[in-house]
Design an enzyme around this catalytic site. Structure first.
Site, PDB file in Angstrom:
ATOM      1  N   TYR A  44       0.872  -1.175   0.000  1.00  0.00           N
ATOM      2  CA  TYR A  44       0.000   0.000   0.000  1.00  0.00           C
ATOM      3  C   TYR A  44       0.907   1.222   0.000  1.00  0.00           C
ATOM      4  CZ  TYR A  44      -3.467   3.406   1.668  1.00  0.00           C
ATOM      5  OH  TYR A  44      -4.294   4.496   1.787  1.00  0.00           O
ATOM      6  N   ASP A  58       9.402   2.526  -0.665  1.00  0.00           N
ATOM      7  CA  ASP A  58       8.415   3.195   0.183  1.00  0.00           C
ATOM      8  C   ASP A  58       8.734   2.812   1.624  1.00  0.00           C
ATOM      9  OD1 ASP A  58       6.281   3.876   1.750  1.00  0.00           O
ATOM     10  OD2 ASP A  58       4.740   3.168   0.362  1.00  0.00           O
ATOM     11  N   LYS A  61       5.346   9.204   8.788  1.00  0.00           N
ATOM     12  CA  LYS A  61       5.220   8.660  10.136  1.00  0.00           C
ATOM     13  C   LYS A  61       6.325   9.152  11.097  1.00  0.00           C
ATOM     14  CE  LYS A  61       2.523   4.804   8.342  1.00  0.00           C
ATOM     15  NZ  LYS A  61       1.135   4.998   8.707  1.00  0.00           N
TER      16      LYS A  61
HETATM   17  N1  HOZ Z   1      -3.932   2.917   6.137  1.00  0.00           N
HETATM   18  C1  HOZ Z   1      -3.004   3.377   7.119  1.00  0.00           C
HETATM   19  C2  HOZ Z   1      -2.323   2.212   7.799  1.00  0.00           C
HETATM   20  N2  HOZ Z   1      -1.812   1.231   6.969  1.00  0.00           N
HETATM   21  C3  HOZ Z   1      -3.626   4.358   8.107  1.00  0.00           C
HETATM   22  C4  HOZ Z   1      -4.860   3.864   8.744  1.00  0.00           C
HETATM   23  C5  HOZ Z   1      -5.495   4.932   9.648  1.00  0.00           C
HETATM   24  O1  HOZ Z   1      -4.896   5.919  10.006  1.00  0.00           O
HETATM   25  O2  HOZ Z   1      -6.636   4.715  10.003  1.00  0.00           O
END
Ligand code: HOZ
Length: 428
Positions: free
Chosen positions: A145, A240, A268
């Protein structure tokens, strides 16, 4: 017995105004058959919800909180900088300081541009790759992702996998026709695709430690093959490292595996819990970005002083000697404990770990790809999630997300977590 009255009420209110009641889909907890708890505050390894329930937190805001919550160094840095204002939309000394820290930490990054999220970082990185190579096609890997930009919403992990969305309406075919998604860790398939189409590929983007299909490490020469093949076909390799950067080592997965990508994306941890992303790489590539070059990318809040201060404070702490060794010890204790809990209760489970990122899959076969991850028993995971929450353990509400250990987790936290996991697994 925990009560969740305030969280329930807040969720009902939220659903009337916010789609699904949340500002990011996985948080709605739909795949685990429950409603989210609303968080009131967090300190160290603990979250306290709106009803006063306390949890040992293994989400860590989905990765940034490597120091634990409300770390004094970060809070003090933010409080100090607030006295100067909140955003100037103009250059500030702190962005130079953070850029210097990133460039020193990651040798493959000679220049870096700050943005506001991981999504922005990856989206901008592929634009630069396309501009630099003059090619349109990109390769990604199933279950990885890279944020929610159009080009990446093909066989994606995280919320897309959690909600089992095959492809998102609103993403034009004319965009995703340029995206090829291949199986993670499958060297043969990758080489055969590169043999056929390598000279049309602008970039290959990969999570060198895949953290959005649960936790799946890159294996047996996979990353080395990506490096070799991208060089052979003059296309760019993008790591990434939004999750793995400054997490699996100070220099990220590229330090751990000793592989230099052309471009790297961060987020992050580099923002210390504030909204930040960054992308960087070789000078000649980064020189393509406006105003130095013609590839356009901009942002009102990019490099804003509060996020920069939080990032700098975090990086200073994690750079201290012994930091990663201690984190490794805590995380391996947890992974080993969960493995033994599964064995003692006869639970089919696979535990993957790279540094302080862990994946627990309720399956009996090794997990090296998205297809492997999908063999997990999702019903059972959903029960596991709910019962762990009831025992005061806060996990990501999806089989397709990783678990993050922080420096604030104590041996007592880990012991309590293992005891809770064994109790839950014992009831399967
Ligand atoms: N999709 C992100 C984690 N893989 C963020 C999810 C979130 O902040 O709810």
């Amino acid at each position: 017995m925990k009560t969740y009255d305030k969280s329930r009420k807040l969720f009902e209110q939220a659903k009337m105004m916010i789609p699904g009641g949340v500002n990011s889909p996985v948080r709605a907890c739909r795949s685990v058959g429950t409603d989210p708890v609303f968080i009131d505050r967090a300190i160290g390894s603990k979250l306290i919800d709106a009803d006063g329930n306390e949890y040992i937190d293994y989400v860590g805001s989905w990765g940034p909180m490597i120091l634990g919550h409300s770390h004094p160094a970060v809070i003090n840095a933010v409080e100090d900088v607030l006295k100067r204002g909140t955003s100037f939309g103009a250059p500030v000394d702190l962005e130079v300081e953070l850029a210097e820290m990133i460039v020193k930490a990651v040798p493959a990054v000679e220049m870096v541009r700050m943005v506001n999220s991981g999504t922005e970082a990856t989206m901008s990185a592929i634009r630069v790759a396309r501009g630099f190579t003059g090619r349109d096609k990109i390769i990604k890997f199933d279950g990885c992702y890279h944020g929610h930009a159009d080009s990446f919403l093909v066989a994606a992990g995280s919320g897309v996998a959690t909600l089992d969305i095959a492809g998102s309406p609103g993403v034009p075919d004319s965009v995703i026709q340029h995206t090829m998604s291949l199986p993670y860790n499958d060297i043969e398939t990758f080489i055969s695709v590169m043999d056929k189409s390598g000279d049309e590929i602008a970039c290959v983007i990969v999570e060198p430690v895949a953290g959005n299909m649960g936790l799946v490490p890159a294996m047996g020469g996979f990353l080395e093959t990506l490096r070799k093949q991208t060089q052979r076909h003059d296309c760019l390799l993008i790591f990434d490292e939004v999750m793995s950067g400054f997490r699996v080592a100070y220099g990220g997965a590229q330090q751990l595996y000793d592989i230099s990508p052309d471009l790297s994306c961060f987020g992050k941890i580099v923002g210390g819990g504030l909204p930040v992303g960054a992308y960087g790489g070789r000078k000649e590539i980064m020189a393509q970005i406006a105003p130095e070059g013609p590839v356009y990318q901009a942002g009102t809040l990019s490099g804003n002083p509060i996020a920069m201060a939080a990032g700098i404070a975090t990086l200073k702490e994690i750079k201290k000697s012994g930091f990663y060794e201690a984190l490794e010890k805590t995380a391996s204790r947890l992974a080993e404990g969960l493995k033994q809990a599964a064995e003692r209760t006869g639970t089919k489970a696979v535990i993957n770990r790279v540094g302080s990122m862990i994946g627990l899959f309720l399956t009996d076969q090794p997990v090296a790809s998205f297809d492997d991850a999908k063999t997990s028993d999702l019903e059972k995971f959903s029960q596991y999630y709910r019962e762990m929450l009831g025992q005061g353990i806060y996990l990501a509400p999806s089989q397709f997300e990783a678990l993050f250990v922080s420096a604030a987790h104590t041996d007592k936290d880990i012991d309590e977590t293992i005891v809770a996991a064994e109790a839950v697994m014992g009831g399967f």
